[in-house]
Design an enzyme around this catalytic site. Structure first.
Site, PDB file in Angstrom:
ATOM      1  N   GLY A 157      -8.425   3.591  10.330  1.00  0.00           N
ATOM      2  CA  GLY A 157      -9.036   2.316   9.974  1.00  0.00           C
ATOM      3  C   GLY A 157      -8.891   1.919   8.519  1.00  0.00           C
ATOM      4  O   GLY A 157      -9.437   0.896   8.101  1.00  0.00           O
ATOM      5  N   THR A 158      -8.134   2.689   7.752  1.00  0.00           N
ATOM      6  CA  THR A 158      -8.017   2.408   6.316  1.00  0.00           C
ATOM      7  C   THR A 158      -7.479   1.006   6.042  1.00  0.00           C
ATOM      8  O   THR A 158      -8.009   0.267   5.204  1.00  0.00           O
ATOM      9  CB  THR A 158      -7.090   3.440   5.649  1.00  0.00           C
ATOM     10  OG1 THR A 158      -7.574   4.748   5.928  1.00  0.00           O
ATOM     11  CG2 THR A 158      -7.046   3.238   4.147  1.00  0.00           C
ATOM     12  N   GLY A 159      -6.407   0.616   6.740  1.00  0.00           N
ATOM     13  CA  GLY A 159      -5.791  -0.685   6.482  1.00  0.00           C
ATOM     14  C   GLY A 159      -6.690  -1.841   6.864  1.00  0.00           C
ATOM     15  O   GLY A 159      -6.809  -2.827   6.120  1.00  0.00           O
ATOM     16  N   CYS A 160      -7.342  -1.737   8.015  1.00  0.00           N
ATOM     17  CA  CYS A 160      -8.279  -2.779   8.444  1.00  0.00           C
ATOM     18  C   CYS A 160      -9.408  -2.914   7.437  1.00  0.00           C
ATOM     19  O   CYS A 160      -9.848  -4.020   7.085  1.00  0.00           O
ATOM     20  CB  CYS A 160      -8.880  -2.439   9.811  1.00  0.00           C
ATOM     21  SG  CYS A 160      -7.685  -2.107  11.116  1.00  0.00           S
TER      22      CYS A 160
ATOM     23  N   LYS B 225       0.841  -1.197   0.000  1.00  0.00           N
ATOM     24  CA  LYS B 225       0.000   0.000   0.000  1.00  0.00           C
ATOM     25  C   LYS B 225       0.875   1.246   0.000  1.00  0.00           C
ATOM     26  O   LYS B 225       1.613   1.495   0.947  1.00  0.00           O
ATOM     27  CB  LYS B 225      -0.923  -0.016   1.219  1.00  0.00           C
ATOM     28  CG  LYS B 225      -1.858  -1.233   1.246  1.00  0.00           C
ATOM     29  CD  LYS B 225      -2.734  -1.291   2.480  1.00  0.00           C
ATOM     30  CE  LYS B 225      -1.931  -1.529   3.738  1.00  0.00           C
ATOM     31  NZ  LYS B 225      -2.785  -1.835   4.911  1.00  0.00           N
TER      32      LYS B 225
ATOM     33  N   THR C 278      -8.698   9.309   8.226  1.00  0.00           N
ATOM     34  CA  THR C 278      -8.414   8.041   7.540  1.00  0.00           C
ATOM     35  C   THR C 278      -8.165   6.895   8.518  1.00  0.00           C
ATOM     36  O   THR C 278      -7.591   5.872   8.139  1.00  0.00           O
ATOM     37  CB  THR C 278      -7.183   8.202   6.639  1.00  0.00           C
ATOM     38  OG1 THR C 278      -6.076   8.672   7.440  1.00  0.00           O
ATOM     39  CG2 THR C 278      -7.443   9.199   5.519  1.00  0.00           C
TER      40      THR C 278
END
Length: 266
Positions: A206-209, A173, A204
Site C-alpha cells: 500500500g505504499t504507493g496508494c 519513486k 510495505t
C-alpha cells in the site's frame, strides 16, 4: 471547514492498499475522504486472487454524485484497470477544477497486473495530461516510457520521459533502488530530491496508494506541490517504519502510526 478529497481507485479486500489505504490516509491527515470504486479485488497479503472492474456508468455516477453535491478540493486516482475506465476518469477529472494526483497503477506489490496492456496508451495520452502530480514507481516508468532506472542518476531522465506526456509535476519513486529511499520531484525546471532512511521492514503493502493519497490530502489543505509532497514523504516513511505483519505474506504500512503513537502526522 474540513478539506475534502476524492479517491478513484480499486477496493483491496485485505485493507492494505487501494480505496481502503486511501481513506485511512485521509483520516490520519485530517481531511474528509470520499471514494469512487472502479474495481473490486479479492486480495490478501499473498497477492491478488481476482479482480472485477465496475461498469463505466457506475464509476461516472459515483464521481458526479460526490462532486455535484459535496464538492472536492483534490482528487486522487489509483487502479483504473481498462482503457475505457481510464478515459472516463480522465474526462471527469478534466472537468473538475481541483488538483489531481495520478498514481498510474500498473502492477501490484506481488507482481499481479492491475492495468490492461491496451490501457497504457490511454494513461499516456488521456490521464497523465490532467495530472497536477503523477507518482509512478520505477516499474510504472518503464511500462509507460520504456526508460529503465538502474541507479539514482537515471531518475532525472525517467522524470523527463513522464513529463513529456503532460503532467505538471512528477514524483519518480526510487524506493526499489539500493541505499536510501530517494524520490525525485520535478516540473522539468525545479527539482526536489526527497531522501529518507531505508527501514528494514518488508511490510510495505500500500505504499504507493498511501503516498498519492497523502499528497492529495495536503494539496486539498492548500499546500504547494513541493510542500505537499515533502509532507507526504514524511508521513509514508513513518508508515513504512511501523508496518506490520498481516497474514502469511507482505503486510501493510501502518496508516495510523502517528495517531497510535501520540504524535501528529498533520
Amino acid at each position: 471547514m474540513i478539506a475534502k478529497v476524492l479517491t478513484v481507485a480499486g477496493s483491496d479486500s485485505g485493507g492494505g492498499a487501494g480505496i481502503q489505504a486511501d481513506l485511512k490516509t485521509m483520516l490520519a491527515l485530517g481531511v474528509h475522504g470520499m471514494s469512487v470504486i472502479t474495481a473490486v479485488t479479492a486480495q490478501n497479503s499473498l497477492g491478488v486472487q481476482g479482480a472485477w472492474e465496475l461498469p463505466v456508468e457506475a464509476v461516472r455516477a459515483q464521481y458526479r454524485s460526490v462532486v455535484v453535491d459535496i464538492g472536492v478540493q483534490a482528487v486522487k486516482t489509483g487502479m483504473l484497470a481498462s482503457a475505457e475506465l481510464v478515459e472516463t476518469v480522465a474526462e471527469l477529472i478534466g472537468g473538475t477544477d481541483v488538483p489531481a494526483v495520478i498514481d498510474p497503477v500498473g502492477v501490484s506489490k506481488h507482481g499481479d497486473s492491475l492495468l490492461a496492456a491496451s490501457a497504457l496508451d490511454s494513461v499516456r495520452t488521456k490521464l497523465l495530461p490532467v495530472a497536477t502530480v503523477a507518482t509512478p514507481n520505477l516499474d510504472e516508468v518503464a511500462q509507460l516510457t520504456g526508460v529503465h532506472v538502474e541507479a539514482e542518476g537515471d531518475l532525472r531522465r525517467a522524470a523527463a520521459a513522464v513529463l513529456a506526456y503532460g503532467p505538471r509535476w512528477v514524483v519518480v519513486k526510487g524506493g526499489h533502488l539500493a541505499g536510501d529511499a530517494v524520490d525525485l520531484l520535478t516540473d522539468g525546471s525545479e527539482e526536489h530530491w526527497l531522501r529518507a532512511p531505508r527501514h528494514d521492514n518488508r511490510h510495505t503493502h500500500g505504499t504507493g496508494c498511501t503516498l498519492a493519497s497523502a499528497i492529495a490530502s495536503h494539496l486539498a489543505k492548500g499546500l504547494s506541490v513541493p510542500d505537499a509532497v515533502t509532507a507526504a514523504k514524511e508521513y509514508v516513511t513513518g508508515a513504512i517504519a511501523a508496518g506490520f505483519a498481516l497474514g502469511g505474506g507482505i503486510g501493510p504500512v501502518d496508516h495510523g502510526w502517528a495517531l497510535t503513537r501520540g504524535t501528529t502526522a498533520l
